[in-house]
Design a protein around this motif. Structure first.
Motif, mmCIF file in Angstrom:
data_model
loop_
_atom_site.group_PDB
_atom_site.id
_atom_site.type_symbol
_atom_site.label_atom_id
_atom_site.label_comp_id
_atom_site.label_asym_id
_atom_site.label_seq_id
_atom_site.Cartn_x
_atom_site.Cartn_y
_atom_site.Cartn_z
ATOM 1 N N GLY A 14 88.877 -29.396 15.068
ATOM 2 C CA GLY A 14 89.320 -28.539 13.981
ATOM 3 C C GLY A 14 88.938 -27.090 14.126
ATOM 4 N N GLN A 15 88.396 -26.649 15.292
ATOM 5 C CA GLN A 15 87.997 -25.264 15.476
ATOM 6 C C GLN A 15 89.144 -24.474 16.085
ATOM 7 N N PHE A 16 89.067 -23.158 15.935
ATOM 8 C CA PHE A 16 90.114 -22.285 16.450
ATOM 9 C C PHE A 16 89.853 -21.986 17.924
ATOM 10 N N HIS A 17 90.100 -22.984 18.798
ATOM 11 C CA HIS A 17 89.942 -22.715 20.227
ATOM 12 C C HIS A 17 91.231 -22.064 20.702
ATOM 13 N N LEU A 18 91.308 -20.769 20.529
ATOM 14 C CA LEU A 18 92.556 -20.055 20.761
ATOM 15 C C LEU A 18 92.914 -19.978 22.227
ATOM 16 N N LEU A 19 91.963 -20.253 23.101
ATOM 17 C CA LEU A 19 92.280 -20.193 24.520
ATOM 18 C C LEU A 19 93.180 -21.332 24.935
ATOM 19 N N HIS A 20 93.354 -22.335 24.069
ATOM 20 C CA HIS A 20 94.246 -23.436 24.403
ATOM 21 C C HIS A 20 95.702 -23.078 24.119
ATOM 22 N N VAL A 21 95.933 -21.977 23.428
ATOM 23 C CA VAL A 21 97.303 -21.557 23.202
ATOM 24 C C VAL A 21 97.790 -20.881 24.471
ATOM 25 N N SER A 22 98.726 -21.477 25.154
ATOM 26 C CA SER A 22 99.020 -21.035 26.513
ATOM 27 C C SER A 22 100.200 -20.095 26.612
ATOM 28 N N LYS A 23 101.180 -20.199 25.760
ATOM 29 C CA LYS A 23 102.378 -19.384 25.908
ATOM 30 C C LYS A 23 102.561 -18.548 24.652
ATOM 31 N N ILE A 45 96.444 -26.864 15.838
ATOM 32 C CA ILE A 45 96.984 -28.109 16.377
ATOM 33 C C ILE A 45 96.314 -28.472 17.692
ATOM 34 N N ARG A 46 96.120 -27.498 18.573
ATOM 35 C CA ARG A 46 95.611 -27.776 19.917
ATOM 36 C C ARG A 46 94.094 -27.651 20.023
ATOM 37 N N GLY A 47 93.446 -27.163 18.966
ATOM 38 C CA GLY A 47 92.003 -26.983 19.026
ATOM 39 C C GLY A 47 91.257 -28.301 19.015
ATOM 40 N N LYS A 48 89.967 -28.226 19.274
ATOM 41 C CA LYS A 48 89.114 -29.406 19.286
ATOM 42 C C LYS A 48 88.241 -29.399 18.051
#
Length: 466
Positions: free
Chosen positions: A411-420, A406-409
């Protein structure tokens, strides 16, 4: 006895003329004396002292000896209960039946577990050398800096609030501190953020720990696959129960079990000096349960199915550590790819192979071949609890991947955007607040080595440790 014999001129003479018969009296056992033979030489001084102490102990009040006898009896009962054949072994099987040599190392014995502790100490020593001479140069090579964290400006009032009250002051407290210190609220927010980051371990330390675990997990997984490939129970799992418990212990199986158990003992000890995580107590219990399960399966000779369980779990562990290494080195695409592979392997092995292959044979096929008995119920109960943990951890992993989608750019798995997250370690605590503050204040980029950015275990709840 009528007293102690005195030694005069190399000859034993009983005190008072009686009590102790000498060998030269010629009296045998029927006459109450010793068998004929040459007179013994004088006993050593230590022997006389021991006899004297024994005589004094016998003259003590009987209450103490009764208490000692009661304690000894209780310990004997406890020891017998712990090693009860009714509990550990199937019907009509005793510990004496497993005394035979068998092949290789004979049958598994409880005393073999003692060899784990020196091996665990050796593994820990190898780890220290590995982290210093191999992992650290690799970390420096990929660009991880060996810098100390940014130190917050010394302030007694804020330090007292940080230690005694809260590490995350609300707006009301921030305004009160601002008036008390005549500081801007934003400056106080920066101070608390820097103070929190000051306690966080550097990325270099985390990289070295993960590289050590990645190396061990990968090596033990490769060894497990090599060993099981030539084992009959790998291709026909019902072989785990044929002729049980008379299944000899081979050298390869012994080394596999001892190394796995020793590694988890080393993790148990090193957990007190490693990076302190929020889930310290959870992981302590996890390591303790793992050690208990491996030890339990070894003592009652369920080692064949035990090797399958250990290899199945090792299949995803090294992928997790590899993804963490890529994250620390800021290789984001590689990190995302490894995490996706890890998630797939974890779900397939823990929610697919484990319940439909392992639990099926431990519950149903073993019931059919050897039948249930007390330790059988306990063993399967522990395996069932482990399956519940697999379901819980899989839920966390899927949730992380869903948030990343949902939070990635693009459609990639930018997992660093998962904050909590739910099970984050100390370095990912309060990242949501820090990121929000960074967007408002320029001081967010002052921490060395990206300490204020979400550079923890990819911001994931499972990322701290499986």
């Amino acid at each position: 006895m009528g007293g102690e014999a005195r030694w005069v001129g190399g000859e034993a003479r009983p005190p008072g003329g009686g009590g102790l018969r000498l060998a030269r009296d010629g009296k045998g056992p029927e006459g109450g004396g010793r068998r004929p033979g040459p007179a013994p030489g004088p006993p050593p001084r230590g022997f006389l002292w021991l006899r004297r102490q024994l005589r004094l102990w016998r003259r003590r009040p009987r209450g103490g000896s009764k208490m000692a006898a009661a304690v000894a009896g209780a310990l004997s009962l406890l020891w017998g209960w712990l090693w009860s054949e009714r509990f550990w072994l199937p019907q009509n099987v005793s510990w004496a039946d497993l005394e035979g040599p068998g092949d290789g190392y004979g049958y598994p014995r409880a005393r073999h577990i003692l060899s784990v502790f020196p091996v665990a100490a050796g593994i820990f020593s190898v780890r220290l050398l590995f982290e210093r001479f191999i992992a650290k140069p690799c970390a420096l090579h990929v660009g991880i800096q060996d810098n100390d964290p940014y130190l917050a400006q010394p302030n007694a009032i804020l330090e007292k609030v940080f230690i005694s009250i809260t590490k995350y002051p609300d707006e009301k407290r921030l305004e009160g501190l601002s008036k008390q210190l005549d500081w801007d609220v934003r400056k106080i927010q920066c101070w608390f953020r820097h103070r929190r980051n000051q306690d966080k371990p550097p990325t270099l330390t985390k990289f070295c720990e993960s590289m050590w675990r990645f190396t061990f997990y990968l090596c033990i997984f490769c060894y497990g696959i090599k060993f099981l490939w030539s084992s009959p129970w790998f291709w026909d799992i019902r072989q785990c129960w044929h002729s049980y418990p008379y299944q000899p212990l081979t050298s390869g199986l012994y080394y596999y079990y001892i190394m796995e158990l020793a590694f988890y003992w080393s993790l148990m000890f090193s957990q007190f000096i490693d990076i302190k995580r929020k889930d310290f107590l959870i992981m302590f219990v996890h390591h303790l349960a793992t050690i208990g399960l491996i030890t339990f399966s070894y003592i009652n000779n369920m080692v064949r199915v035990g090797t399958l369980i250990m290899c199945l779990h090792d299949a995803s562990d090294f992928l997790l550590e590899a993804a963490k290494l890529a994250n620390y080195a800021k290789y984001q695409r590689l990190c995302d790819t490894l995490f996706v592979i890890f998630s797939a392997v974890f779900v397939v092995t823990r929610l697919g192979i484990y319940p439909f292959w392992i639990l099926n044979t431990t519950f149903f096929e073993s019931w059919e071949i050897i039948g249930p008995y007390p330790s059988w119920w306990l063993f399967n109960g522990l395996l069932l609890i482990l399956q519940f943990l697999h379901v819980f951890w899989s839920y966390l992993i899927v949730r992380i991947a869903f948030k990343a989608l949902i939070r990635g750019k693009a459609g990639q798995f930018h997992l660093l955007h998962v904050s909590k997250d739910d099970r984050s370690d100390v370095e990912s605590s309060s990242e949501e607040e820090d990121m929000a503050t960074n967007m408002k204040s320029p001081c967010g980029s002052s921490s060395s080595n990206g300490a204020n950015r979400v550079n923890g275990h990819m911001g994931s709840s499972y990322w701290a440790e499986e």
